[in-house]
Enzyme design. Sequence first.
Site, short mmCIF file in Angstrom:
data_model
loop_
_atom_site.label_atom_id
_atom_site.label_comp_id
_atom_site.label_asym_id
_atom_site.label_seq_id
_atom_site.Cartn_x
_atom_site.Cartn_y
_atom_site.Cartn_z
N LEU A 1 -4.40 9.49 16.35
CA LEU A 1 -5.02 8.68 15.29
C LEU A 1 -4.11 8.76 14.07
CD1 LEU A 1 -7.27 7.00 14.08
CD2 LEU A 1 -8.53 9.11 13.64
N ALA A 2 -3.17 7.83 13.99
CA ALA A 2 -2.19 7.82 12.90
C ALA A 2 -2.84 7.25 11.64
CB ALA A 2 -0.98 6.98 13.30
N HIS A 3 -2.74 8.00 10.55
CA HIS A 3 -3.36 7.56 9.30
C HIS A 3 -2.77 8.35 8.13
CE1 HIS A 3 -5.58 11.15 10.48
NE2 HIS A 3 -5.88 11.31 9.20
N ALA A 4 -3.08 7.91 6.94
CA ALA A 4 -2.75 8.62 5.72
C ALA A 4 -3.91 8.39 4.75
CB ALA A 4 -1.44 8.12 5.12
#
Length: 146
Positions: free
Chosen positions: A64-67
């Site tokens: 789950l790629a996020h910032a």
Amino acid sequence: MPLPELSDDAVTFSAPAADWREAVKLAGDALVATGVAAPSYTDRMIGVIDEFGAYIVVAPGLALAHARPGADVRRDGLSVVTLAEPVVFGHPHNDPVQVVIGLASATNETHVTLVAELANVFNDAAAIPALLAATTVDEVRAVFAA
């Protein structure tokens, strides 16, 4: 709060990626292509992993790629990338990854809510195999609607 609708341009099937950075860039590129975020958001997603490690690999085969929300996020949005070959992120239990979900949230509140909604989707053990088997955007949408 329902998950944001996936546009056709937010989904990429069987993409080649040499490593986790390329995999995350694919997810970020889809967020940019759909107007959800600016290119700097992709750099921030990669920076999160550089700084905090592979905690974004939240289930076997799933990242789950996020910032954090920021000025480079225009609105809440998702992207889905299935990889032609799995890549290693460095997670001790959940590597290698073959599905990358890109998540952009406009506010801290929506970030928490969207992560919880995604957790509900992936509590179903059939969700990741269904995404890997999907060949159309509608099939991907159906996984998130289940």
